[in-house]
Design an enzyme around this catalytic site. Structure first.
Site, mmCIF file in Angstrom:
data_model
loop_
_atom_site.group_PDB
_atom_site.id
_atom_site.type_symbol
_atom_site.label_atom_id
_atom_site.label_comp_id
_atom_site.label_asym_id
_atom_site.label_seq_id
_atom_site.Cartn_x
_atom_site.Cartn_y
_atom_site.Cartn_z
ATOM 1 N N HIS A 1 93.777 25.959 22.646
ATOM 2 C CA HIS A 1 94.423 24.733 22.144
ATOM 3 C C HIS A 1 93.452 23.557 22.245
ATOM 4 C CE1 HIS A 1 98.088 26.988 23.727
ATOM 5 N NE2 HIS A 1 98.371 26.825 22.448
ATOM 6 N N MET B 1 103.057 25.126 21.220
ATOM 7 C CA MET B 1 104.253 25.292 22.045
ATOM 8 C C MET B 1 103.910 25.005 23.505
ATOM 9 S SD MET B 1 106.503 28.238 20.253
ATOM 10 C CE MET B 1 105.688 29.633 20.961
HETATM 11 O O1 PAF Z 1 101.422 28.963 17.223
HETATM 12 C C1 PAF Z 1 102.350 28.339 17.796
HETATM 13 O O2 PAF Z 1 102.207 27.897 18.930
HETATM 14 C C2 PAF Z 1 103.662 28.110 17.074
HETATM 15 O O3 PAF Z 1 104.003 29.219 16.301
HETATM 16 C C3 PAF Z 1 103.677 26.822 16.229
HETATM 17 C C4 PAF Z 1 102.688 26.879 15.090
HETATM 18 C C5 PAF Z 1 103.382 25.632 17.112
HETATM 19 C C6 PAF Z 1 105.080 26.632 15.634
HETATM 20 O O4 PAF Z 1 106.042 26.549 16.618
#
Ligand code: PAF
Length: 295
Positions: A42, A35
């Protein structure tokens, strides 16, 4: 190299098809769904995907249908420019940045709902949340058709829900769970950490400090009830901590461990997970223990 930014589903499909045509049998596509407001957690997923696949697709989409009516969808942090820098440095090839109307031209009438593993922990306190997650991830799987998809274990229940969905719906995707990344002082990285003021952030360290002692307490012979009482007591030592849940669950099924035996006798991995608010910020954290780690 700067990744290509794609905002339309049709264009993303064309890019991926062109990569697959050019690389034929050796083509491997990794998907990192996020997100945005990317942090080192990330980046670690993107790097892992780039190591294991010829093409890494990073999706950045703040998915409205996984937020409850009183949750932080509107104020969820967003920073496209910075995200693109992180994506480039970590090795993403394509960044999919759809609008809400691109993903949901109409209110979705088809949703994906996973039972069992969604009943406890965040599933109990955020009704509908995992339907929103499972729905958007299944859409992303259909759009990207990745060979592998990468998810962080800070959201261990999410990993369990997505793994269950992938198996139940026969998605030909390997789900790759990746370790939690922490700040040097132990705070689990989260896009929401930015909401914490300095005092809340200082007190939030109690979460990782407490979780780091859990293996020892289980080794000492604690039951589920004793362990959760001990954890709650430690967290309550910080006046700003408002506990939403502290739970122990078998992993990945997220059932209750047998109540009549010390947890160290569990033959299944154990997830000790918590959600705690500091001011307006809801933080989650966990520790996943395998039977060999607590004997
Ligand atoms: O973990 C996240 O950032 C969200 O839940 C995901 C997996 C991208 C789904 O919107």
């Amino acid at each position: 190299m700067t990744p290509k930014v794609v905002r339309q589903i049709a264009e993303l499909r064309e890019e991926i098809a062109a990569y697959r045509r050019a690389h034929a049998a050796s083509a491997q596509v990794g998907l990192v769904p996020t997100m945005g407001y990317l942090h080192e957690g990330h980046a670690s997923l993107i790097r892992r995907s780039a190591e294991e696949n010829g093409l890494t697709v990073l999706s950045i989409f703040v998915n409205p249908i996984q937020f409850g009516p009183n949750e932080d969808f509107d104020r969820y942090p967003r920073d496209e420019e910075r995200d693109l820098k992180v994506a480039a440095e970590a090795g993403a090839n394509l960044v999919f940045l759809p609008s809400v109307t691109e993903m949901y031209p109409d209110k979705p009438r088809t949703t994906v709902s996973v039972s069992g593993v969604t009943e406890r922990l965040c599933g109990a306190s955020r009704p509908g949340h995992f339907d929103g997650v499972a729905t958007v991830v299944s859409k992303l799987f259909h759009i990207v058709q990745p060979d592998r998809a990468y998810f962080g274990l800070k959201d261990a229940q999410q990993v369990s829900v997505i793994a269950r969905m992938t198996e139940d719906l026969n998605f030909p995707v390997d789900i790759v769970p990746c370790p939690i990344v922490r700040e040097q002082d132990g705070l689990a990285l989260s896009s929401r950490n930015v909401y914490l003021n300095p005092e809340e952030r200082r007190q939030a360290l109690i979460l990782s400090q407490t979780l780091s002692q859990v293996a020892g307490w289980i080794e000492d012979g604690m039951s589920e009830a004793e362990l959760t009482v001990r954890i709650r007591g430690r967290i309550r030592s910080q006046p700003l901590a408002d506990i939403e849940y502290v739970e122990v669950a078998t992993y990945p099924e997220l059932g209750h461990p047998p109540a009549d035996r010390p947890l160290r006798e569990s033959r299944e991995p154990l997830l000790v997970a918590l959600a705690v608010r500091f001011g307006k910020t809801r933080l989650i954290d966990n520790v996943l223990l395998f039977p060999s780690e607590v004997k």
